[in-house]
Design a protein around this motif. Structure first.
Motif, short mmCIF file in Angstrom:
data_model
loop_
_atom_site.label_atom_id
_atom_site.label_comp_id
_atom_site.label_asym_id
_atom_site.label_seq_id
_atom_site.Cartn_x
_atom_site.Cartn_y
_atom_site.Cartn_z
N LEU A 1 12.26 -4.41 1.43
CA LEU A 1 11.53 -3.46 0.58
C LEU A 1 10.03 -3.79 0.56
O LEU A 1 9.20 -2.88 0.61
CB LEU A 1 12.11 -3.47 -0.83
CG LEU A 1 13.52 -2.88 -0.92
CD1 LEU A 1 14.23 -3.34 -2.18
CD2 LEU A 1 13.45 -1.36 -0.86
N LEU A 2 9.70 -5.07 0.52
CA LEU A 2 8.29 -5.47 0.59
C LEU A 2 7.69 -5.04 1.93
O LEU A 2 6.56 -4.52 1.98
CB LEU A 2 8.15 -6.98 0.40
CG LEU A 2 8.47 -7.51 -1.00
CD1 LEU A 2 8.58 -9.03 -0.96
CD2 LEU A 2 7.43 -7.06 -2.02
N LYS B 1 0.80 -1.22 0.00
CA LYS B 1 0.00 0.00 0.00
C LYS B 1 0.83 1.28 0.00
O LYS B 1 0.37 2.31 -0.43
CB LYS B 1 -0.92 0.00 1.22
CG LYS B 1 -1.93 -1.11 1.20
CD LYS B 1 -2.80 -1.10 2.43
CE LYS B 1 -3.79 -2.25 2.35
NZ LYS B 1 -4.71 -2.29 3.45
N HIS B 2 2.03 1.20 0.52
CA HIS B 2 2.85 2.41 0.67
C HIS B 2 3.92 2.46 -0.41
O HIS B 2 4.69 1.50 -0.57
CB HIS B 2 3.50 2.44 2.05
CG HIS B 2 2.52 2.34 3.17
ND1 HIS B 2 1.81 3.44 3.62
CD2 HIS B 2 2.10 1.29 3.91
CE1 HIS B 2 1.01 3.06 4.60
NE2 HIS B 2 1.16 1.77 4.80
N MET C 1 4.51 -2.57 2.77
CA MET C 1 3.35 -3.03 3.53
C MET C 1 3.09 -2.17 4.75
O MET C 1 1.95 -1.81 5.03
CB MET C 1 3.57 -4.49 3.98
CG MET C 1 3.43 -5.49 2.87
SD MET C 1 3.57 -7.15 3.55
CE MET C 1 4.51 -7.93 2.28
N ARG C 2 4.14 -1.82 5.47
CA ARG C 2 3.99 -1.09 6.73
C ARG C 2 4.14 0.41 6.60
O ARG C 2 3.73 1.15 7.47
CB ARG C 2 5.04 -1.57 7.73
CG ARG C 2 4.91 -2.99 8.14
CD ARG C 2 6.00 -3.30 9.13
NE ARG C 2 6.14 -4.71 9.33
CZ ARG C 2 6.37 -5.25 10.50
NH1 ARG C 2 6.47 -4.49 11.56
NH2 ARG C 2 6.51 -6.54 10.62
N GLU D 1 9.12 -4.93 -9.03
CA GLU D 1 8.25 -4.14 -9.90
C GLU D 1 6.85 -3.99 -9.33
O GLU D 1 6.13 -3.05 -9.68
CB GLU D 1 8.20 -4.77 -11.29
CG GLU D 1 9.51 -4.62 -12.04
CD GLU D 1 9.60 -5.44 -13.32
OE1 GLU D 1 8.79 -6.40 -13.49
OE2 GLU D 1 10.49 -5.15 -14.14
N ALA D 2 6.45 -4.89 -8.44
CA ALA D 2 5.12 -4.81 -7.83
C ALA D 2 5.04 -3.76 -6.73
O ALA D 2 3.94 -3.35 -6.34
CB ALA D 2 4.73 -6.18 -7.26
N ILE D 3 6.17 -3.30 -6.24
CA ILE D 3 6.19 -2.31 -5.16
C ILE D 3 5.90 -0.93 -5.75
O ILE D 3 6.62 -0.47 -6.64
CB ILE D 3 7.55 -2.31 -4.43
CG1 ILE D 3 7.83 -3.69 -3.82
CG2 ILE D 3 7.59 -1.22 -3.37
CD1 ILE D 3 9.24 -3.85 -3.29
N PRO D 4 4.87 -0.26 -5.27
CA PRO D 4 4.56 1.07 -5.79
C PRO D 4 5.72 2.04 -5.57
O PRO D 4 6.36 2.03 -4.52
CB PRO D 4 3.33 1.51 -4.99
CG PRO D 4 2.89 0.36 -4.20
CD PRO D 4 3.96 -0.67 -4.20
#
Length: 170
Positions: free
Chosen positions: A162-163, A44-45, A167-168, A74-77
């Motif tokens: 990084l994930l 989300k972040h 998330m947090r 690549e999935a991380i905004p």
């Protein structure tokens, strides 16, 4: 079995079966990439970073996994993924595999630069501010290398870190 280290993956997958170990084993990046549709809503972040990824030898060249780590990044905004010149099948060793982690003091008088230092400089040359890794040994190895080469502006983070940040939130 899910492992965090490429060396463990290689041992459990390719060596231990010769001694009777018969269980499926995957690296965490491969495992998580299988569940990317379920993982994405949790990211989300934004992590607004320019990231380059180092292919660990025992994950890539020895076991053929190149795409799962990149799919996760690549999935991380907010992530901009940039490749180093030497990547995937042509990746460059960090110097820590096969016992190399403990060889630096032995080879110090015989080499001008550690492999990890060369790789840290390659990472910095991409303009990335994060060198992403998928091996617990590489975090400390590359953290030392960015310091010793004057590239402290490059953070070394495992993909799991990084994930977690996404998330947090930071």
């Amino acid at each position: 079995m899910v492992v965090t280290g490429p060396h463990e993956l290689n041992a459990f997958k390719n060596v231990y079966p010769k001694y009777g170990f018969e269980r499926p084993v995957v690296h965490y990046s491969t495992f998580l990439a299988r569940y990317l549709d379920q993982l994405k809503p949790l990211l989300k972040h934004p992590v607004n970073k320019k990231i380059t990824y180092h292919d660990p030898c025992y994950l890539g060249r020895h076991n053929g996994e190149y795409e799962a780590p990149r799919k996760l990044l690549e999935a991380i905004p907010g992530v901009e993924l940039v490749e180093m010149q030497r990547n995937r099948e042509n990746g460059y060793c960090c110097g820590g595999g096969g016992g190399g982690m403990w060889m630096d003091s032995f080879t110090a008088k015989h080499t001008t630069m550690r492999l990890s230092e060369k790789r840290a400089m390659e990472a910095a040359s991409t303009g990335a501010n994060v060198l992403a890794v998928a091996c617990p040994f590489e975090v400390s190895r590359f953290t030392d290398a960015v310091k010793s080469t004057g590239n402290e502006h490059v953070d070394v983070l495992d993909i799991l870190e990084l994930l977690d940040r996404s998330m947090r939130g930071e």
